[in-house]
Design an enzyme around this catalytic site. Structure first.
Site, PDB file in Angstrom:
ATOM      1  N   HIS A 112       0.825  -1.220   0.000  1.00 54.58           N
ATOM      2  CA  HIS A 112       0.000   0.000   0.000  1.00 54.58           C
ATOM      3  C   HIS A 112       0.860   1.272   0.000  1.00 54.58           C
ATOM      4  CE1 HIS A 112      -3.609  -2.292   0.334  1.00 54.58           C
ATOM      5  NE2 HIS A 112      -3.309  -2.798   1.508  1.00 54.58           N
ATOM      6  N   HIS A 153      -6.379  -7.237  -0.602  1.00 53.70           N
ATOM      7  CA  HIS A 153      -6.568  -5.794  -0.781  1.00 53.70           C
ATOM      8  C   HIS A 153      -5.913  -5.359  -2.083  1.00 53.70           C
ATOM      9  CE1 HIS A 153      -6.698  -6.521   3.600  1.00 53.70           C
ATOM     10  NE2 HIS A 153      -7.665  -5.607   3.578  1.00 53.70           N
ATOM     11  N   ASP A 240      -4.532 -12.874   2.832  1.00 50.70           N
ATOM     12  CA  ASP A 240      -5.777 -12.491   3.490  1.00 50.70           C
ATOM     13  C   ASP A 240      -7.013 -12.833   2.655  1.00 50.70           C
ATOM     14  OD1 ASP A 240      -4.775 -10.621   1.764  1.00 50.70           O
ATOM     15  OD2 ASP A 240      -4.783  -8.966   3.201  1.00 50.70           O
TER      16      ASP A 240
HETATM   17 ZN   LIG Z   1      -4.115  -7.270   2.426  1.00 51.39          ZN
END
Ligand SMILES: [Zn+2]
Ligand SMILES: [Zn+2]
Lengths: 438, 557
Positions: A112, A153, A240
Site C-alpha cells: 500500500h 486488498h 488475506d
Molecule cells: Zn491485504
C-alpha cells in the site's frame, strides 16, 4: 503426484520484536505459528529448501522507488530496512542462480506504500516489492517485470509506483473495492497515458472460493503473462483471501494458494498481508513453500477445512466468467485507448487524494505526465500533506527519451524552492537522486 | 578420584583423575568383538594398586550406539504416526513398518482430531503378526501436547517389549526428525540395554560401587540407569568426548576453534565464550537427521595420512587414506611425509619421506623441498579454509528479531587448539593462516577420556504456557498442568528452573554442577478481534555442556 523438485530460497524474518501496536494485526505474534509449522514440518531439512538471512536495504535502495518526505530515514524503522532487505536477498539468490525461486517471508508488508511517502498507510511504509524491483533493474539490468498481487486488498501502492511504466505489468487480484479497503482497484484503472493497459485490476466479489481464483488465474492472468513475456514474475503474496481471515470476506484455502503458486510459478514471492495468523498462515505458507519447491502439497489442509461450506454460488461463478472475458478484451485492445484518452494534449494531469490510515495523514497530489511515444514519460508531482509538508518531485523514467530527460532536468532546475519544503529529482535512468530544500 | 573411559572405534583411552590432576592414563586398541575386554584392559591397568574406596565416579563414553546404527545391527521397529495434514507420508523418514493413524494436535497443542482406538489395535495386531517387539509412537506437535502419544502408548500396554514416545526424546519442533529419533532410540534399545547390564555386572565384579555415568552427544553425562530409556542420546559421544577434553585442558573462556587432526580426517569444533557450539536442530547419523542435541562438528577428509596425488600439475590431498605415511611404511606420499622433509617432525624414516616428496616433485616439476612446502601449504590451506567457512556459516545463521539482527553476537575466535597426531608440526602454519595463536593442550592423546571424566550432567527443558487455554506444557517430561490467566513469563522461568534442577539431580547431577541458564524466553500477546485474549509464553532452560565444578573454575588436570 510426482513433480520436479526446485531449489527454493526461503528468507524468513518474523521480526518477533516489532509491532505497530500491541493488539494491531501487524504485531509480534503474526508469523509465530507459521514459524512453528515450518519448523515442525521440518521444511528446512529438505535439501532443496535453503534458508538465507535477510540483508538490510539501504536508503539508496529506497530512494530508487520512493520519494520519502522529508527523507527515507524519517519514514522508516530498522524493521522496514530488514523486510525490504529480505526481498532484495530473495532477488539476489534467484538472479545469481543460487536457487530457482525464492520466498521472502518477511514483515512488515509494503504493497500500500505509494510513490510519495508521507507516512504509513494500510500497515505499509515502504513498498518492499518496488524497492526490490528497482534494485533488480539497477544490478541485473532486467527490464520487463510482472508483479502479480494476490493479496485480498488492492495493491494500490504498487499500482501508483508503476502507473506510468510500460515495462512493469502490475496485475492485482483482490476483493471488490466497493466492499474493502482501500476502495480502489477497478477495471478502469489501467495505467498512465504512456503505459495504458499495463496496470490490470481484477476485482473479485466477496465469497469467491478456490474455483473463482483459479479460473481467473487460468483464463486471465496466465494468458496475459504469456503475451507480456516478462523476464521475471513476482508474486505479492498476501494471504488475506483465506476463508478465516478476520478483516476480509473471501473463501480461498491453503490448498488453493498452493495451486495458485504452482501454476503461476513466480520467480520471487514476497509476503504481504494475511491476518488469520493461527488458522490460515501456518497452512498457507506451508502450501506456498511446498509448491514453490516442487514438492507434494496434496496433504496440506487446514484442520477445519470443509470444501462444501466454502463453495461459491453459481451466480458468482458466472459473474467472474464475465469479468474475466472483459479483462481479456481490455488487454487485447490496450493500444487503442491512448488516442481516445489523451487526444492532442502534450501533458496529462490527474488529481489524487490519499489518506494514510495508519498514521492519520491526508495528502493531495497533482501528477503531470508528459505524453511520449518513445518512453514511459517524464512525471512531475506536486504533493501537499496536512503535516504541512509540500513537495515537488521530478521523475525521469528508466530508458528516458532525450526530450523527457531534457525537460525533466530543466524543470528540476527551475522549480522555485521557496514554494516547497523539498524538491526532489529521481532520475531512474541514471540512478541519481537529488534534493533541494529551502 | 574419577575414572574416565572412552571406548572409541580404534582405541580405548582411560584416565584416572585425582585432585584435578591426571594421575594415570592408558590407551589400548579397542576389541570390536567384545567391548568389555577393552574395558577390562584399561581398568585393570589404571586401578592396579589404587584404593578403590577413593573412587567417586566412573564416566564412560562408548561407540556402542553409533556402531549399532552404522553397522545396521538394529531391531525392526513398528512406528505408529499421528501425522495429521501437512507433509505427505511419502516425504517422511522411516517408511518401512510405519502406520499412519487418525488424530491431530495443532501448533498450540489444541486437539483438532481424535485418536481412533480401533486403528491402534489393528496396527498392534499387524506388528505382532510380523513379530515386531519394539514400537515408536510419534505425533505431529506432540511436544505441544503429549496426550495423543500417551493414549496410543496406553493402548499398546503389555503387548510389546518396549515403546518409545516422541515427545520424551526432545522438546524441539520437527516432526520428521522426531520420527527418526524415536525410531533410532527403539531400534538400538534392546542391544543397548543388554550392554548396560553387562557393564553394571562388570563394574560390580571389579568391586566398584560408585555412580556410573554415560556420555551423551552434547558432551554432557547422565546416570547409567537413566540412560536405559534414551540410548539414542549416546550416539556420536566420541567427538563430544574429544571436544570436552580440549575444553578441560585449555581452560578456555573465549571464542575458540578446536581441531582434532587424525590420520584420515580433521574434525573442527567451535567454542563461543568457552562453551562448545551445539547443532541447532540436532545431529545427523548415517543420513538420519535427529533431534539429538549434539556438539557442532564438521569433519573434512584430510589428515596426516591422506593420499597425495598429482593431476594436471595440481595437488590432490585426500579424502582417501591408503595406510600410514610413506616414511612409516605406507604405500603412497602423505602430508606427514612433507612435514618430515621440512624438519617439522622427527617420526618415521626421513629418507623414505624424501623419496615420497621426490615423486610428488617430479610430477609437479619441482625439487624435493619445494614439493614438501607445496604439500604442507595446501594441507594447511584446506584446513584453514574449512575453519573459515564454518565460522562464516555460524555467523550467517538466520535470526528472527531486529535486536539480534542489529546486535547479534559474532563469533571471533581468539585461540586455536590443535590435538591429534600431526598437531605439533601443523599448528604453527595454521595459526598464521587463520591469524590466531595456536595452542597444543597437554595429555592430548587421551583427550577423549579426560573429556568424559570431567563432563557435567546436562539437560534441557522446553516450556509452553498458554494463558488463554490456561495450560502449561513441558514437552520432555510429558507434563501438563493448569495455570491461572495471570501466569507470567517469570512464573514459567521459575517453574522451568525448579523442575530442571530436580530432573538433572535425578539424572545424577551434583548440586555444585547445577548451572542453569535460560536460553529462550519469549512472550506473545494473543489477540482476537483486537482484544488480547492471553499470552503465549515460550521458555527454554538448560544446563549447558561444560565441566564439573572445580575444573570449570579453572583447575587444570
Ligand atoms: Zn491485504
Ligand atoms: Zn519520453
Amino acid at each position: 503426484m510426482t513433480k520436479k523438485p526446485r531449489k527454493t530460497g526461503l528468507i524468513f524474518f518474523p521480526a518477533f520484536d516489532w509491532a505497530i501496536s500491541p493488539t494491531h494485526p501487524e504485531r509480534e505474534e503474526r508469523l509465530l505459528y507459521t514459524q512453528d509449522q515450518v519448523f515442525e514440518e521440518g521444511l528446512l531439512d529438505f535439501e532443496n529448501i535453503i534458508e538465507f538471512k535477510p540483508g538490510m536495504a539501504t536508503v539508496e535502495d529506497i530512494n530508487r522507488a520512493h520519494i520519502c518526505v522529508p527523507d527515507a530515514r524519517s519514514v522508516i524503522t530498522e524493521s522496514h530496512l530488514i523486510s525490504a532487505g529480505g526481498a532484495i536477498t530473495a532477488a539476489d539468490k534467484v538472479l545469481r542462480k543460487e536457487v530457482d525461486n525464492a520466498f521472502a517471508l518477511v514483515r512488515p508488508p509494503g504493497h500500500h506504500a505509494m510513490l510519495v511517502v508521507h507516512g504509513a498507510r494500510g500497515f505499509c511504509n515502504i513498498n518492499i516489492e518496488a524497492v526490490m524491483v528497482e534494485y533488480i533493474r539497477k544490478h541485473y539490468g532486467i527490464r520487463k517485470v510482472a508483479i502479480v498481487d494476490t493479496d485480498c486488498h488492492h495493491g494500490d501502492g504498487t499500482q501508483d509506483i508503476y502507473w506510468n511504466d510500460p515495462d512493469t505489468l502490475c496485475i492485482s487480484i483482490h476483493q471488490d473495492g466497493r466492499t474493502l479497503y482501500p476502495g480502489t482497484g477497478f477495471q478502469e484503472e489501467m495505467g498512465g497515458p504512456n503505459a495504458l493497459g499495463y496496470t490490470i485490476n481484477i476485482p473479485l466479489p466477496p465469497r469467491t472460493s478456490d474455483e473463482g481464483f483459479l479460473y481467473t488465474l487460468e483464463n486471465a492472468i496466465l494468458p496475459i503473462l504469456d503475451d507480456f513475456q516478462p523476464e521475471l514474475i513476482i508474486n505479492s503474496a498476501g494471504q488475506d483471501n483465506h476463508y478465516s481471515d478476520p478483516i476480509t470476506n473471501m473463501r480461498f484455502s491453503a490448498r488453493g494458494y498452493a495451486l495458485l503458486n504452482d501454476r503461476l510459478s513466480p520467480d520471487i514471492a514476497v509476503l504481504e498481508g494475511g491476518y488469520s495468523i493461527e488458522k490460515a498462515l501456518p497452512y498457507v505458507n506451508m502450501g506456498i513453500i511446498l509448491a514453490m519447491a516442487g514438492l507434494d502439497y496434496d496433504s496440506v489442509r487446514e484442520p477445519d477445512f470443509n470444501a462444501e461450506s466454502l463453495r461459491q454460488s453459481d451466480e458468482l461463478t458466472r459473474k467472474i466468467e464475465r469479468d474475466v472475458a472483459e479483462i481479456r478484451k481490455l488487454w487485447k485492445n490496450r493500444y487503442s485507448f491512448k488516442k481516445k484518452m489523451v487526444g492532442d494534449s502534450r501533458y496529462a494531469r490527474r488529481q489524487k487524494g490519499i489518506y494514510y490510515d495508519t498514521d492519520g495523514i491526508s495528502e493531495h497530489q497533482e501528477e503531470t505526465v508528459r505524453i511520449c511515444e518513445d518512453c514511459g514519460g517524464l512525471v512531475l508531482i506536486d504533493s501537499q500533506a496536512d503535516t504541512g509538508n509540500r513537495i515537488y518531485a521530478v521523475i525521469i523514467p528508466r530508458h528516458a527519451c532525450p526530450t523527457c530527460r531534457r525537460e525533466g532536468e530543466e524543470f528540476y532546475g527551475k522549480i522555485p524552492v521557496q514554494q516547497y519544503s523539498h524538491v526532489y529529482l529521481q532520475d531512474r535512468d541514471k540512478d541519481n537522486f537529488q534534493v533541494k530544500s529551502r | 578420584m574419577i575414572l574416565g573411559i572412552d571406548v572409541g572405534g580404534t582405541h580405548t583411552d582411560a584416565v584416572l583423575i585425582e585432585n584435578l590432576h591426571v594421575k594415570r592414563k592408558t590407551k589400548v586398541p579397542t576389541d570390536e568383538k567384545n567391548l568389555l575386554n577393552s574395558l577390562l584392559a584399561v581398568t585393570t591397568d589404571l586401578l592396579k594398586d589404587e584404593q578403590l574406596e577413593k573412587l567417586e565416579r566412573v564416566v564412560l563414553s562408548t561407540t556402542l550406539s553409533t556402531n549399532a546404527i552404522v553397522q545396521k545391527k538394529t531391531d525392526r521397529v513398528g512406528m505408529i504416526l499421528i501425522s495429521g495434514p501437512g507433509l505427505p507420508p511419502s516425504l517422511l523418514p522411516v517408511q518401512k513398518d510405519s502406520v499412519h493413524i487418525r488424530g491431530y494436535s495443532n501448533h498450540r497443542g489444541a486437539e483438532m482430531a481424535a485418536i481412533d482406538p480401533g486403528e491402534v489395535v489393528e496396527a498392534s495386531r499387524r506388528f505382532r503378526e510380523k513379530e515386531i517387539q519394539q514400537i515408536g509412537v510419534v505425533g505431529k506437535f506432540s511436544t505441544r501436547n503429549p496426550k495423543q502419544e500417551g493414549t496410543v502408548r496406553d493402548l499398546l500396554e503389555g503387548s510389546f517389549q518396549h515403546v518409545s514416545m516422541g515427545h520424551r526424546l526432545s522438546g524441539h519442533l520437527n516432526f520428521p526428525r522426531r520420527i527418526a529419533t524415536t525410531y533410532l532410540n527403539e531400534s538400538i534399545w534392546r542391544r543397548y540395554n543388554t550392554f548396560i547390564s553387562q557393564i553394571q555386572g562388570f563394574v560390580r565384579d571389579q568391586g566398584i560401587n560408585v555412580p556410573i555415568y554415560i556420555l551423551k552427544a552434547d558432551g554432557g553425562t547422565f546416570d547409567i540407569e537413566h540412560s536405559r530409556e534414551f540410548p539414542v542420546q549416546t550416539i556420536l559421544s566420541g567427538p563430544a568426548a574429544s571436544i570436552m577434553g580440549i575444553l578441560s585442558m585449555a581452560r578456555c573462556r573465549r571464542d575458540a576453534v578446536a581441531l582434532d587432526i587424525g590420520g584420515t580426517t580433521t574434525d573442527i569444533a567451535l567454542f563461543a565464550d568457552g562453551v562448545p557450539l551445539l547443532e541447532p536442530f540436532g545431529v545427523t547419523i548415517e543420513g538420519h537427521k535427529t533431534l539429538i542435541r549434539g556438539l557442532k562438528t564438521r569433519s573434512i577428509g584430510l589428515g596426516g595420512d591422506s593420499r597425495i596425488s598429482v593431476t594436471d600439475g595440481g595437488l590432490q590431498i585426500g579424502p582417501v587414506r591408503e595406510g600410514p605415511a610413506y616414511a612409516c611404511g605406507g604405500p603412497c606420499p602423505t602430508p606427514t611425509d612433507a612435514m618430515i622433509v621440512l624438519g617439522l617432525t622427527g617420526i618415521g624414516d626421513a629418507s623414505l619421506a624424501r623419496k615420497a616428496m621426490e615423486d610428488v616433485g617430479r610430477q609437479m616439476g619441482m625439487g624435493i623441498e619445494d614439493a614438501a612446502r607445496a604439500v604442507h601449504e595446501e594441507t594447511c590451506r584446506i584446513i584453514s579454509a574449512a575453519v573459515t567457512s564454518m565460522i562464516e556459516e555460524v555467523n550467517n545463521k538466520p535470526v528472527y528479531t531486529i535486536h539480534e539482527m542489529l546486535e547479534g553476537k559474532k563469533l571471533v575466535p581468539k585461540t586455536l587448539f590443535v590435538v591429534g597426531g600431526p598437531a605439533e608440526p601443523i599448528a604453527p602454519r595454521l595459526a598464521e593462516l587463520l591469524g590466531i595463536p595456536a595452542q597444543i593442550p597437554e595429555h592430548a592423546e587421551v583427550a577423549n577420556a579426560i573429556g568424559a571424566a570431567l563432563a557435567r550432567t546436562t539437560a534441557e527443558m522446553t516450556l509452553l504456557a498458554d494463558t488463554e487455554q490456561r495450560i502449561l506444557t513441558i514437552a520432555e517430561d510429558g507434563y501438563q498442568e493448569s495455570i491461572p490467566a495471570r501466569f507470567t513469563k517469570a512464573d514459567a522461568i521459575r517453574i522451568g528452573q525448579d523442575r530442571l534442577r530436580e530432573k538433572v539431580k535425578g539424572m545424577g547431577a551434583r548440586e555444585e554442577d547445577l548451572e542453569i541458564e535460560v536460553i529462550e524466553d519469549m512472550e506473545f500477546n494473543m489477540v482476537k478481534q483486537f482484544y488480547t485474549t492471553g499470552k503465549n509464553i515460550r521458555v527454554k532452560v538448560q544446563v549447558k555442556p561444560g565441566l564439573i565444578a572445580g575444573f570449570a573454575a579453572g583447575g587444570k588436570p
